[in-house]
Design a protein around this motif. Structure first.
Motif, mmCIF file in Angstrom:
data_model
loop_
_atom_site.group_PDB
_atom_site.id
_atom_site.type_symbol
_atom_site.label_atom_id
_atom_site.label_comp_id
_atom_site.label_asym_id
_atom_site.label_seq_id
_atom_site.Cartn_x
_atom_site.Cartn_y
_atom_site.Cartn_z
ATOM 1 N N ARG A 55 -4.801 -11.326 22.200
ATOM 2 C CA ARG A 55 -5.799 -12.021 21.385
ATOM 3 C C ARG A 55 -6.729 -12.801 22.309
ATOM 4 O O ARG A 55 -6.329 -13.170 23.411
ATOM 5 N N PRO A 56 -7.941 -13.082 21.858
ATOM 6 C CA PRO A 56 -8.841 -13.903 22.664
ATOM 7 C C PRO A 56 -8.264 -15.282 22.963
ATOM 8 O O PRO A 56 -8.570 -15.879 23.993
ATOM 9 N N THR A 57 -7.410 -15.782 22.075
ATOM 10 C CA THR A 57 -6.803 -17.099 22.271
ATOM 11 C C THR A 57 -5.496 -17.034 23.051
ATOM 12 O O THR A 57 -4.847 -18.052 23.259
ATOM 13 N N GLY A 58 -5.086 -15.839 23.443
ATOM 14 C CA GLY A 58 -3.823 -15.640 24.158
ATOM 15 C C GLY A 58 -2.761 -15.080 23.237
ATOM 16 O O GLY A 58 -2.887 -15.118 22.020
ATOM 17 N N GLY A 59 -1.714 -14.537 23.799
ATOM 18 C CA GLY A 59 -0.651 -13.929 23.006
ATOM 19 C C GLY A 59 -0.918 -12.464 22.764
ATOM 20 O O GLY A 59 -2.058 -12.052 22.549
ATOM 21 N N ARG A 60 0.133 -11.669 22.813
ATOM 22 C CA ARG A 60 0.008 -10.221 22.629
ATOM 23 C C ARG A 60 -0.048 -9.848 21.158
ATOM 24 O O ARG A 60 0.445 -10.562 20.301
ATOM 25 N N ILE A 61 -0.667 -8.714 20.891
ATOM 26 C CA ILE A 61 -0.639 -8.163 19.542
ATOM 27 C C ILE A 61 -0.018 -6.768 19.605
ATOM 28 O O ILE A 61 -0.185 -6.037 20.578
ATOM 29 N N PHE A 62 0.723 -6.426 18.570
ATOM 30 C CA PHE A 62 1.352 -5.115 18.467
ATOM 31 C C PHE A 62 0.907 -4.393 17.205
ATOM 32 O O PHE A 62 1.127 -3.201 17.060
#
Length: 92
Positions: A69-76
């Motif tokens: 994400r643009p704010t950090g953290g992965r997406i699945f």
């Protein structure tokens, strides 16, 4: 003992893009659009329900890349960004 005949018929339709190898996201967009047009024009498909697209994200060398994400953290998993008004379901 005789084999039982099974009437297995897979649900849905799978379109394979594996043969294309590592391609750009723009080329994938063109391939998907061409296939959707073929489904419509050649095969007479008019509606679909609950379509799903699974992508294996890589860099230009085919090495896996994490999507963040643009704010950090992965997406699945990502819900579509396409907006479809509810009034189309009710012909309003």
């Amino acid at each position: 003992m005789a084999k039982k005949e099974r009437g297995f018929e897979p649900k849905g339709l799978t379109i394979g893009y594996k043969e294309l190898g590592t391609i750009s996201i723009d080329e994938l967009l063109h391939a998907i659009a061409a296939d959707v047009h073929a489904l419509k024009d050649i095969y007479g498909v008019k509606y679909v329900k609950a379509p799903r697209l699974k992508l294996f994200i890589t860099n230009e060398y085919g090495e896996p890349v994490k999507v963040q994400r643009p704010t950090g953290g992965r997406i699945f998993y990502m819900d579509t960004h396409h907006y479809r008004p509810a009034c189309l379901d009710y012909e309003l």
